[in-house]
Motif scaffolding. Structure first.
Motif, mmCIF file in Angstrom:
data_model
loop_
_atom_site.group_PDB
_atom_site.id
_atom_site.type_symbol
_atom_site.label_atom_id
_atom_site.label_comp_id
_atom_site.label_asym_id
_atom_site.label_seq_id
_atom_site.Cartn_x
_atom_site.Cartn_y
_atom_site.Cartn_z
ATOM 1 N N HIS A 10 -6.054 -7.664 17.843
ATOM 2 C CA HIS A 10 -5.271 -8.030 19.029
ATOM 3 C C HIS A 10 -5.199 -9.556 19.112
ATOM 4 C CE1 HIS A 10 -6.650 -3.920 20.094
ATOM 5 N NE2 HIS A 10 -5.409 -3.836 20.553
ATOM 6 N N PRO A 11 -4.071 -10.158 18.754
ATOM 7 C CA PRO A 11 -3.960 -11.626 18.762
ATOM 8 C C PRO A 11 -4.316 -12.258 20.098
ATOM 9 C CG PRO A 11 -2.067 -10.647 17.654
ATOM 10 C CD PRO A 11 -2.832 -9.507 18.295
ATOM 11 N N LEU A 12 -4.106 -11.521 21.192
ATOM 12 C CA LEU A 12 -4.416 -12.073 22.504
ATOM 13 C C LEU A 12 -5.909 -12.343 22.678
ATOM 14 C CD1 LEU A 12 -2.074 -10.067 24.923
ATOM 15 C CD2 LEU A 12 -1.877 -12.463 24.223
ATOM 16 N N VAL A 13 -6.731 -11.553 22.004
ATOM 17 C CA VAL A 13 -8.172 -11.761 22.085
ATOM 18 C C VAL A 13 -8.532 -13.118 21.489
ATOM 19 C CG1 VAL A 13 -10.431 -10.946 21.305
ATOM 20 C CG2 VAL A 13 -8.709 -9.309 22.087
ATOM 21 N N ALA A 14 -7.965 -13.393 20.310
ATOM 22 C CA ALA A 14 -8.233 -14.680 19.661
ATOM 23 C C ALA A 14 -7.721 -15.834 20.521
ATOM 24 C CB ALA A 14 -7.577 -14.706 18.284
ATOM 25 N N GLY A 31 -9.013 -20.870 12.608
ATOM 26 C CA GLY A 31 -8.162 -19.834 12.041
ATOM 27 C C GLY A 31 -8.439 -18.488 12.680
ATOM 28 N N SER A 32 -7.459 -17.596 12.599
ATOM 29 C CA SER A 32 -7.637 -16.240 13.106
ATOM 30 C C SER A 32 -6.912 -15.270 12.196
ATOM 31 C CB SER A 32 -7.128 -16.120 14.550
ATOM 32 O OG SER A 32 -5.739 -16.386 14.618
ATOM 33 N N ALA A 33 -7.379 -14.027 12.173
ATOM 34 C CA ALA A 33 -6.802 -12.991 11.318
ATOM 35 C C ALA A 33 -6.777 -11.685 12.100
ATOM 36 C CB ALA A 33 -7.615 -12.836 10.037
ATOM 37 N N LEU A 53 -16.211 -11.384 14.464
ATOM 38 C CA LEU A 53 -15.520 -10.249 13.862
ATOM 39 C C LEU A 53 -15.484 -9.042 14.784
ATOM 40 C CD1 LEU A 53 -14.331 -8.852 11.272
ATOM 41 C CD2 LEU A 53 -16.705 -8.313 10.662
ATOM 42 N N ASP A 54 -14.284 -8.546 15.046
ATOM 43 C CA ASP A 54 -14.138 -7.297 15.771
ATOM 44 C C ASP A 54 -14.599 -6.160 14.852
ATOM 45 O OD1 ASP A 54 -13.407 -5.229 17.432
ATOM 46 O OD2 ASP A 54 -11.254 -5.433 17.086
ATOM 47 N N TYR A 55 -15.455 -5.282 15.361
ATOM 48 C CA TYR A 55 -15.999 -4.212 14.510
ATOM 49 C C TYR A 55 -14.936 -3.202 14.096
ATOM 50 C CZ TYR A 55 -18.744 -0.281 12.862
ATOM 51 O OH TYR A 55 -19.240 0.742 12.100
#
Length: 214
Positions: A10-14, A31-33, A53-55
Motif C-alpha cells: 500500500h503506497p499510502l503506508v510508505a 526508497g520504497s517498494a 518490511l510489511d509481512y
C-alpha cells in the motif's frame, strides 16, 4: 542519519511513514517498494541502513521466504517487520527467518521510531505482549498434553473439525471441545491460527550466506 527503505504493497503506508519521519531527522526514507521482487531490485541500487518490511503482501514472495532471502543476500541490513496481524508464533517465525524486530502496524509513531532506532543500532525489538520467548517447538508442546488431548490436536492439524473428531473418536462434540481448549491452554496458544503457526515454525534459524534470487 539512518537511511530507510520501506516495503509495503500500500503506497499510502510508505507515504504516511515518510511524512511522520519529518519530525525525526535521524531517519530518512531513501526508497520504497510494493513487492518483494521490487524491494530486491531497489536494494541492489540504493544503499540503506534499515528495511521496514510489511509481512503480508500479494504474490508468492513475501513473509518468511522474503525475510530469509534478504538475510542471505543483504546480510548487513537489519529488517524490522511490520504486520497488521500479530501473535507470538508469527513473531517467532519472523525472528527465526532473520528479522531483527517485529512491530504492529497499529503502533503509534513514537514507539515505531523507538523500534526502528533499536533495530538499526543492532539490537532486537518485539512489541510488548508479543514476546516469542514463550513459544516452544510443537513436539515439546505436545509432550505437555494427555493422550486424549494429543489425539485431538493431531487430528486438528490433519484438517479435521471438532465435529469430525467427535465422530472419529466416538465422543460428544462438547467433550472434544473441552479437550481442545485444555490442550490449547497447556500449549500456550489461544486459537486454531496459532496452532497452525506453531506447527509450521522453522526448525532452525536461517543462516546468512550466498543464494540466488527465486
Amino acid at each position: 542519519m539512518w537511511r530507510l527503505v520501506i516495503c509495503d504493497d500500500h503506497p499510502l503506508v510508505a507515504r504516511a511513514l515518510e511524512a511522520a519521519l519529518e519530525d525525526f531527522p535521524e531517519f530518512r526514507v531513501v526508497g520504497s517498494a510494493v513487492s518483494g521482487h521490487a524491494l530486491i531490485d531497489l536494494l541492489r541500487h540504493v544503499d540503506c541502513d534499515l528495511i521496514v518490511l510489511d509481512y503480508a503482501m500479494p504474490g508468492e514472495f513475501d513473509g518468511v521466504a522474503l525475510i530469509a532471502y534478504l538475510r542471505r543476500v543483504f546480510p548487513a541490513i537489519p529488517i524490522l517487520v511490520l504486520s497488521g496481524q500479530a501473535s507470538p508464533a508469527l513473531v517467532q517465525r519472523c525472528l527465526r527467518a532473520g528479522a531483527a524486530g517485529f512491530a504492529r502496524k497499529s503502533q503509534n509513531i513514537p514507539l515505531l521510531i523507538q523500534a526502528m532506532s533499536r533495530v538499526v543500532r543492532g539490537m532486537s525489538h518485539v512489541d510488548n505482549g508479543l514476546s516469542a520467548d514463550a513459544i516452544v517447538p510443537l513436539d515439546e508442546a505436545l509432550a505437555r498434553l494427555s493422550v486424549r488431548e494429543m489425539a485431538v490436536i493431531r487430528l486438528l492439524l490433519s484438517g479435521s473439525t471438532v465435529s469430525g473428531i467427535a465422530d472419529k473418536l466416538h465422543k460428544s462434540i462438547k467433550t472434544i471441545s473441552t479437550q481442545k481448549q485444555s490442550a490449547f491452554r497447556k500449549m500456550g496458544i489461544k486459537n486454531d491460527v496459532q496452532l497452525y503457526q506453531l506447527a509450521h515454525l522453522p526448525a532452525e534459524p536461517v543462516r546468512s550466506g550466498s543464494g540466488a534470487e527465486p
